[in-house]
Write an enzyme that holds these catalytic residues in place. Sequence first.
Site, PDB file in Angstrom:
ATOM      1  CB  CYS A   1      -7.104  -3.468   5.732  1.00  0.00           C
ATOM      2  SG  CYS A   1      -6.715  -1.750   6.209  1.00  0.00           S
ATOM      3  CD  GLU A   5     -14.558  -9.648  -4.961  1.00  0.00           C
ATOM      4  OE1 GLU A   5     -15.422 -10.351  -5.385  1.00  0.00           O
ATOM      5  OE2 GLU A   5     -14.879  -8.656  -4.454  1.00  0.00           O
ATOM      6  CE  LYS A  15     -10.577  -8.340   8.321  1.00  0.00           C
ATOM      7  NZ  LYS A  15      -9.854  -7.711   7.433  1.00  0.00           N
ATOM      8  CD  GLU A  30      -3.137   0.461   2.230  1.00  0.00           C
ATOM      9  OE1 GLU A  30      -3.951  -0.438   1.781  1.00  0.00           O
ATOM     10  OE2 GLU A  30      -3.427   0.989   3.185  1.00  0.00           O
ATOM     11  CD  GLU A  42     -11.741  -9.064   3.587  1.00  0.00           C
ATOM     12  OE1 GLU A  42     -11.529  -9.585   4.759  1.00  0.00           O
ATOM     13  OE2 GLU A  42     -11.180  -8.152   3.117  1.00  0.00           O
ATOM     14  CB  SER A  57      -5.458   0.887  -1.217  1.00  0.00           C
ATOM     15  OG  SER A  57      -4.813  -0.307  -1.468  1.00  0.00           O
ATOM     16  CD  GLU A 102      -2.789   1.047  -4.370  1.00  0.00           C
ATOM     17  OE1 GLU A 102      -2.839   0.157  -3.299  1.00  0.00           O
ATOM     18  OE2 GLU A 102      -3.807   1.318  -5.075  1.00  0.00           O
ATOM     19  CB  CYS A 136      -9.777  -4.523  14.446  1.00  0.00           C
ATOM     20  SG  CYS A 136      -9.691  -4.242  12.425  1.00  0.00           S
TER      21      CYS A 136
END
Lengths: 568, 164, 577
Positions: free
Chosen positions: C300, C367, C359, C280, C362, C320, C283, C504
Amino acid sequence: MKSLAQLEQLKKEMREVLKIRDGVASGPWNYHVMVCGGAGCISSNCRDIVTALKAELAAKGLEKEVKVVLTGCMGPCDMGPVMIVYPEGTFYRRVKPKDAATIVEEHLANGTPVRRLLYRAPGSTEPIPKYSDIDFFKKQHKVVLRNMLYIDPLLIEDYISRDGYGALGKALTQMKPEEVIATVKAAGLRGRGGAGFPSGMKWEFTAKATGSPKYVVCNADEGDPGAFMDRSVLEGDPHSIIEGMTICGYAIGAERGYVYIRAEYPLAIERLEAAIARAREFGFLGQDIFGTGFNFDIEIRIGAGAFVCGEETALLTSIEGRRGEPRPRPPFPANAGLFGKPTVINNVETWANIAPIILNGSEWFASIGTEKSKGTKVFALAGRVNNTGLVEVPMGTTVREIVFDIGGGIPRKKAFKAVQTGGPSGGCIPAEHLDVPVDYDSLGQLGAIMGSGGMIVMDEDTCMVDIAKFFLDFVVDESCGKCSPCRIGTKRALETLERIANGNGKEGDIELLLELCSTIKQTALCGLGQTAPNPVLSTIRYFRHEYEDHIKEHKCQASVCEFKAAEE
Amino acid sequence: MVACGCKCETTEQAQLIEQLDRIIDEYRGQPRGLIQVLHKAQELVGYCPKWVQVRVAEGLGVSLQEVYGVVTFYALFSLIPKGRHKISVCAGTACYVKGTKMVVKAIRQHLGIKPGQTTEDSRFSLETVRCIGACGLAPAMIIGKDVHGRLEPEQIPEILEQYQ
Amino acid sequence: MAMITLTIDKQKVAVKEGTTILEAAKQLGINIPTLCYLKEINVIGACRICMVEVQGARTFVAACVAPVAEGMVVRTNTAAVVKARKLVLELILSDHPMECLTCVRNQNCELQRLAEAFGLTEIRFQGATTDYPVDDSSPAIVRDPRKCVLCRRCVSVCAEVQTVRAITAQERGFKTLIAPAFNQGLSEVACVNCGQCALVCPTGAIHEKDDIDKVWAALADPKKHVVVQTAPAVRVTVGEALGMAPGSIVTGKMVAGLRHLGFDKVFDTDFTADLTILEEGNELLQRVNGGGTLPMITSCSPGWIKFIEHFYPDLLPHLSTCKSPQQMFGALAKTYYAQKAGVDPADVFCVSIMPCTAKKFECERPEMNSSGYQDVDVVLTSRELARMFKRVGINLAALPVEEYDAPLGISTGAGEIFGATGGVMEAALRTVYEVVTGKTLDNLDFEMVRGLDGVKEATVPVGDLNVKVAVANGLGNARKLMDAIKAGTADYHFIEIMCCPGGCIGGGGSPIPTNTEIRNKRIAATYVEDKNMPLRKSHENPAVQALYAEFLEKPLGHKSHELLHTKYTPRGQYPEQ
Ligand SMILES: Cc1cc2nc3c(=O)[nH]c(=O)nc-3n(C[C@H](O)[C@H](O)[C@H](O)COP(=O)(O)O)c2cc1C
Ligand code: SF4
Ligand code: SF4
Ligand code: SF4
Ligand code: SF4
Ligand code: SF4
Ligand code: SF4
Ligand code: SF4
Ligand code: FES
Ligand code: FES
Ligand code: FES
């Protein structure tokens, strides 16, 4: 309207034209025929009568001499369609379209009242031609309903002829805002929406509250089943609401008002809308009213079928476009109301009292009624009583006078059992308390409440367990569901009552109901839940034996309840 | 953006959507207009189906959840199509005391529907309401915009026949 | 602000104007029972459990909403008030399934605790009960309206804190229901799976989907090579669910516990957190230097990702392209690690222990299959891990401290602080600064991006460039930044967004209760862990360096793109349409 003088001038002109309605024949008119156009009479086709009358008059070439006017509710709805012929004040009842020809022929062309359409007191055959001689009208004292027999609600000029907007002119041009508030306070006017909170104090709190803009709200949700006072005022004298609200706007420094009106009242909405538009044209609403620089306007908001939206915080939330769930008070609307801003919210009838108070002074108003309950109260008299309809009496009048003198007693010689006041929030008054004066405190002591003015008469054919069940069923249906005691508690109380009513009651049910109901009263969030148990508590208080009969003997004295075998 | 996912190709539906959008325009981006918009939307479409609610939600900037919460809170909003003539029998106190129960019974016998239902031919839907303000004429009911008062069960068939 | 003096249970107390009776009583050490109240979030006075007597009041008064007044006389424990509370509770229970033994909240349920406290031995009311069906359509969150007490804490959190409004009150009266519109499943609406609703629910009416059995099955399957990764936040939170004090750090004991459960390898998401920083960070530099879309926003937090997909789909290019550390881990576990360990990737079963309900969604995204398999097989929340520990009788406190396995268990303090709001930003700054300037940072602690403030900003000189950053936690705060971007007033280079308040450590899968006080303790513990680490900068992680050398070649390289980067899906607010 740019000045008070201009209003005075218009009023003078209109008075001249309309003084026939005060009993003085004048001008071009021989007669004014006032046909009741209240919701009750409209549903018995009064509009067809107007059409028929006009056709007959035209046929006789009398349309220039006789004026036909559709008014608001005149009061005695169950005699409808009713009409009054001025200047004499002749009262006709149960008129049918086919009677139009006779009325025109005999009365309006030849001056002889139509005998068979005249009113007769119960048990008498002698007709009473003039409305003002009829007990139903004679014993009333009209402040709120002052214009009902006199004006065409769609004509602002009619309203002006009866001092309309004079109070607004006076307040704006001759009084300071504080003086207006002081006058309302001194008059001792208490809110007519149920709780009886002193209106002047409410205005004062709002005037002093910080925050702007401020708002004026009219509570026209009239949700009590069995009440139609507010509806009649809205339909019959909409300008009186506009005037009251505008005066308040001036007193507290608000520029915008909202009328929250229930969707079930389409005619009231229509007439109020028309009145607001007219008031704007005349400059009683809008910018620079009476040339004083004061601006005020009113918008209508339509409810969508939720009784709880009559509760003030729920109502404000509903205007904001959300679920009408009450919220805890404080903060009160005076400090944090509509859109979080200081807001005065009053009931329709409260608003209708404002203009007369400003015009005639606080002393005049305070001289009517009792020590702690000033002025008059409008009741919607309904149920098992001869004259159902709208009545307005000074506070302190006894229930007996209302039911028997004005209401004409119980039909079919049945025995009076009780009256229920205050709808689902109220309680019943049994025969032994018939002489209780109607005022906030006396009714409260009996476990009933003044409420907004619904008064339902019940006779020996009414089962009190069934009535309690009816009201609870209503609140269970209408509970917003936010707080647990009301959401679950009223449901449990209803289930218990249902069991009692269908013959599955148990020993101890009455005690459990009493415990449950008193806790709901003490713990519910809003007035709906806090008062929901009243009908149960009050029927147990006065008619406990009926409950016991149901439980122990499976007997319903009034033969209303159907008993079923215990469910497995 | 096409909101409801149905492939409405008929001009009738397209028109309906356009009219709905004009109703929404009055309060576009203003959540406070929700109830007033729903009133008009329901008047236009006849009830408040999901595609209407989605469009209103998008237009006023509220979530569909909130729109649905409002629709289901207020008794006047309907999620299902109503009959051509809506019968609202008053079950307010005055009417109850004077015989709502038998009026409902008579209508049930004549039309075969219970409150909350619509006849198969979509001619009538029946519901009970709380006080229509004609208590002086109890028991009363409203059909469409007409109030019928002082009802006797025997009159019911004749009254209903006026509405086709 | 003016002070108000009042009397509560015969004791005088002076408090600030605007304080509620409930909070004033707390100052005297008097605890009034509550159910619907959630400080600063849900103050609606709905349950009526907190009733007290106020002299002169017509009815009892709900202490949680009633402001104090000068001279007020309050009694919190009269016989009448206690009796009324008890009856209200009895009413609530009369519409509640008595299923404690089989309920996910057994022994950690506010309603159950109240019932115990009030000594209710009988429910005298029988009647209708709420019977809306259970909604388990979502991979993350289950709704069971039968157990709902309509406190609306979930509604307030979802609407006010997260500004998602996926659930609200529907219907009215006894039929009232908390649900998406048309009582649709949570999976059919714009719910972001953040689990904040489950975190605040006092009962078992809304909770995480339990996936423990899938893990037990994998552990019992001799063919499976079961690896587990633990998210940064779990080591500073999971102890709470096993009776430890908030802020307890249990890293090594948790590793031991996981081994005890039978996992073949115990790895650390901190490792891929470090990796994320390298990807990241590069990036960001590429975008700054190459004129890419700025500000760049972190990616994230899957709750946040779903939020932007639903509510700001046109801003997706700002994200990102990095996968979350959990998904990077999954992709590497079934490629790099499998290769290295010599196991068939088809046999690798990849479990994550996350503070996070989102998650769970996720890992099921289509993908997230770049290894050729579903990269992460099962996500368990911290609460579920605690349940697994309990089931086999693990007493965490008594376990020895053990180390993570290499290589995917090697990490730095920078990876660790991912668990707290501002952590990703701080970790990135530590690396970007050193990579760009070639100098060593004197002070690694970027205090200005730490803490619970909703939106934090900082400007950090990195060589010639003043890097402007912003950090938001909680989606309501994220929304503020998104609106600023839309309005063109957000001239940041880099924005960190964490879906959950506090980051988190306040994730929707965390131990219950989670509140501001507890979040602060967990954050403090996170920075203690960071300080304790020998290495505190991601680019110094030797395992990450080895990974690049052996496998990925370089940040943003071809393999990286294949395994570590992803695309997003514009969803709109009406996904089922
Ligand atoms: C459940 C409930 C229903 C109410 N319905 C009405 C109503 O229909 N009309 C009304 O004027 N006030 C109603 N009220 C009273 C209002 O809350 C409020 O007290 C009133 O509008 C204030 O106006 P007033 O002071 O002029 O009476 C209701 C209150 C409760 C608790
Ligand atoms: S008392 Fe009833 S109507 Fe009032 S807030 Fe509570 S549930 Fe709603
Ligand atoms: S009905 Fe309207 S909204 Fe639905 S698809 Fe057709 S055009 Fe689109
Ligand atoms: S929600 Fe609480 S009270 Fe209800 S069943 Fe579960 S543990 Fe028991
Ligand atoms: S607490 Fe009572 S009901 Fe629950 S498991 Fe123990 S014995 Fe059974
Ligand atoms: S998971 Fe998050 S978005 Fe979904 S309902 Fe719960 S709080 Fe709302
Ligand atoms: S789901 Fe839980 S938090 Fe939400 S209203 Fe129901 S009990 Fe309260
Ligand atoms: S902040 Fe953390 S716990 Fe919350 S959704 Fe994002 S990754 Fe999950
Ligand atoms: S409606 Fe005509 S008298 Fe009431
Ligand atoms: S009670 Fe039926 S009209 Fe009022
Ligand atoms: S905690 Fe106060 S009403 Fe629920």
